[in-house]
Design a protein around this motif. Structure first.
Motif, mmCIF file in Angstrom:
data_model
loop_
_atom_site.group_PDB
_atom_site.id
_atom_site.type_symbol
_atom_site.label_atom_id
_atom_site.label_comp_id
_atom_site.label_asym_id
_atom_site.label_seq_id
_atom_site.Cartn_x
_atom_site.Cartn_y
_atom_site.Cartn_z
ATOM 1 N N ARG A 287 53.318 34.294 41.419
ATOM 2 C CA ARG A 287 52.722 35.511 41.975
ATOM 3 C C ARG A 287 51.265 35.205 42.317
ATOM 4 N NH1 ARG A 287 55.693 39.996 41.630
ATOM 5 N NH2 ARG A 287 57.381 40.056 40.114
ATOM 6 N N HIS A 288 50.967 35.143 43.629
ATOM 7 C CA HIS A 288 49.605 34.891 44.091
ATOM 8 C C HIS A 288 48.845 36.202 44.145
ATOM 9 C CE1 HIS A 288 50.071 30.673 45.377
ATOM 10 N NE2 HIS A 288 51.330 31.010 45.531
ATOM 11 N N LYS A 289 47.633 36.174 43.648
ATOM 12 C CA LYS A 289 46.794 37.377 43.648
ATOM 13 C C LYS A 289 46.492 37.822 45.086
ATOM 14 C CE LYS A 289 42.664 38.998 41.268
ATOM 15 N NZ LYS A 289 41.546 38.575 40.410
ATOM 16 N N ALA A 290 46.223 36.863 45.987
ATOM 17 C CA ALA A 290 45.821 37.178 47.355
ATOM 18 C C ALA A 290 47.012 37.459 48.270
ATOM 19 C CB ALA A 290 44.992 36.032 47.927
ATOM 20 N N PRO B 293 44.665 15.691 43.719
ATOM 21 C CA PRO B 293 43.391 16.011 44.361
ATOM 22 C C PRO B 293 43.460 17.421 44.947
ATOM 23 C CG PRO B 293 44.687 14.568 45.768
ATOM 24 C CD PRO B 293 45.449 14.723 44.485
ATOM 25 N N GLY B 294 42.320 17.995 45.175
ATOM 26 C CA GLY B 294 42.289 19.307 45.815
ATOM 27 C C GLY B 294 41.379 20.276 45.106
ATOM 28 N N ARG B 295 41.413 21.502 45.599
ATOM 29 C CA ARG B 295 40.599 22.582 45.056
ATOM 30 C C ARG B 295 41.166 23.043 43.714
ATOM 31 N NH1 ARG B 295 40.739 28.023 44.903
ATOM 32 N NH2 ARG B 295 42.679 28.297 46.041
ATOM 33 N N PRO B 296 40.308 23.235 42.713
ATOM 34 C CA PRO B 296 40.791 23.718 41.411
ATOM 35 C C PRO B 296 41.505 25.064 41.540
ATOM 36 C CG PRO B 296 38.521 22.982 41.243
ATOM 37 C CD PRO B 296 38.872 23.000 42.705
ATOM 38 N N VAL B 297 42.452 25.275 40.661
ATOM 39 C CA VAL B 297 43.274 26.484 40.646
ATOM 40 C C VAL B 297 43.076 27.169 39.302
ATOM 41 C CG1 VAL B 297 45.666 27.306 40.693
ATOM 42 C CG2 VAL B 297 44.991 25.401 42.140
ATOM 43 N N THR B 298 43.073 28.488 39.297
ATOM 44 C CA THR B 298 43.125 29.233 38.038
ATOM 45 C C THR B 298 44.448 29.979 38.023
ATOM 46 O OG1 THR B 298 41.963 31.132 38.973
ATOM 47 C CG2 THR B 298 40.631 29.495 37.805
ATOM 48 N N ALA B 299 45.173 29.828 36.930
ATOM 49 C CA ALA B 299 46.496 30.431 36.831
ATOM 50 C C ALA B 299 46.779 30.807 35.387
ATOM 51 C CB ALA B 299 47.561 29.467 37.340
ATOM 52 N N SER B 300 47.749 31.664 35.220
ATOM 53 C CA SER B 300 48.225 31.999 33.883
ATOM 54 C C SER B 300 49.733 31.804 33.851
ATOM 55 C CB SER B 300 47.860 33.434 33.508
ATOM 56 O OG SER B 300 48.524 34.342 34.364
ATOM 57 N N VAL B 301 50.233 31.415 32.694
ATOM 58 C CA VAL B 301 51.666 31.321 32.473
ATOM 59 C C VAL B 301 52.042 32.560 31.662
ATOM 60 C CG1 VAL B 301 53.544 29.998 31.446
ATOM 61 C CG2 VAL B 301 51.614 28.797 32.517
ATOM 62 N N GLU C 167 42.540 35.028 37.357
ATOM 63 C CA GLU C 167 43.466 33.995 37.795
ATOM 64 C C GLU C 167 43.898 34.219 39.244
ATOM 65 O OE1 GLU C 167 43.340 34.389 33.554
ATOM 66 O OE2 GLU C 167 44.040 35.854 34.988
ATOM 67 N N ASP C 168 44.002 33.091 39.983
ATOM 68 C CA ASP C 168 44.485 33.145 41.359
ATOM 69 C C ASP C 168 45.965 33.487 41.410
ATOM 70 O OD1 ASP C 168 41.980 32.283 42.342
ATOM 71 O OD2 ASP C 168 42.542 30.177 42.064
ATOM 72 N N LEU C 169 46.693 33.044 40.394
ATOM 73 C CA LEU C 169 48.137 33.292 40.396
ATOM 74 C C LEU C 169 48.695 33.290 38.994
ATOM 75 C CD1 LEU C 169 49.791 30.276 40.115
ATOM 76 C CD2 LEU C 169 48.505 30.029 42.224
ATOM 77 N N THR C 170 49.937 33.783 38.902
ATOM 78 C CA THR C 170 50.648 33.835 37.628
ATOM 79 C C THR C 170 51.991 33.140 37.794
ATOM 80 O OG1 THR C 170 49.613 35.945 37.068
ATOM 81 C CG2 THR C 170 51.621 35.385 35.872
ATOM 82 N N VAL C 171 52.351 32.335 36.802
ATOM 83 C CA VAL C 171 53.642 31.668 36.767
ATOM 84 C C VAL C 171 54.525 32.434 35.789
ATOM 85 C CG1 VAL C 171 54.872 29.530 36.225
ATOM 86 C CG2 VAL C 171 52.548 29.436 37.197
#
Length: 190
Positions: free
Chosen positions: A144-147, A41-49, A116-120
């Motif tokens: 790596r978090h964008k913010a 559950p929670g807020r959706p995340v946008t990320a890239s691998v 993306e909010d972050l990168t893995v």
């Protein structure tokens, strides 16, 4: 010039037939598969691998196994369906999608949108079976978090026993180990 006796000609014909049969055996091709996971559950995340780093000894089409502490075996007729680094990147993105909140978008670096909010990032130091068949996944991963300025870096060592000694069982155990790594990464993303 003398002709070969019939028994020698028959032997030579059988030998040629056996060599021809071996050379025409098609290789078996394998792929990693996303492991089942539970959406959190929670807020959706946008990320890239990002592109995954693999050790050079694994960077080949053939499946590599260990037959001792310093000896590697290369299965000539058992191959990966795509480069291992690309496959791990794709499957890890699928695994993360299954574990993050509904609506999350996980992409590979080839499909970056820039939003993306972050990168893995993932660097594997091991991803192969021991001589006894136990799969060992050793990795360092970074978020790596964008913010946020400072990335989060962690290491993991995951082992899995295949159901049997077949290559298909080893590949399934590798898929399960990658799924467990995705569980750990998803826990840090939430």
């Amino acid at each position: 010039m003398r002709a070969l006796p019939l028994s020698h000609r028959a032997f030579a014909a059988c030998l040629l037939a056996a060599v021809a049969a071996c050379s025409s055996t098609p290789p078996k091709v394998y792929t990693l598969a996303a492991a089942p996971g539970v959406s959190a559950p929670g807020r959706p995340v946008t990320a890239s691998v990002a592109a995954v780093e693999v050790p050079k000894y694994l960077d080949r089409p053939q499946i590599v196994t260990r037959s001792g502490a310093v000896e590697l075996g290369v299965a000539e007729f058992e191959r990966w369906g795509e480069p291992l680094a690309n496959m791990v990147q794709r499957v890890l993105a699928d695994d993360l999608t299954r574990r993050l909140p509904a609506g999350s978008v996980i992409t590979t670096s080839r499909t970056l949108s820039g939003d993306e909010d972050l990168t893995v990032e993932l660097a594997l130091s091991r991803f192969d079976p021991e001589a006894d068949g136990t799969i060992v996944l050793e990795a360092q991963w970074r978020l790596r978090h964008k913010a946020r300025g400072k990335p989060v870096t962690e290491t993991a060592r995951i082992t899995r026993r295949p159901a049997d000694q077949t290559t298909a069982a080893e590949v399934q155990a590798m898929s399960d180990a990658l799924g467990e790594l995705a569980d750990r990464i998803a826990g840090k993303l939430r």
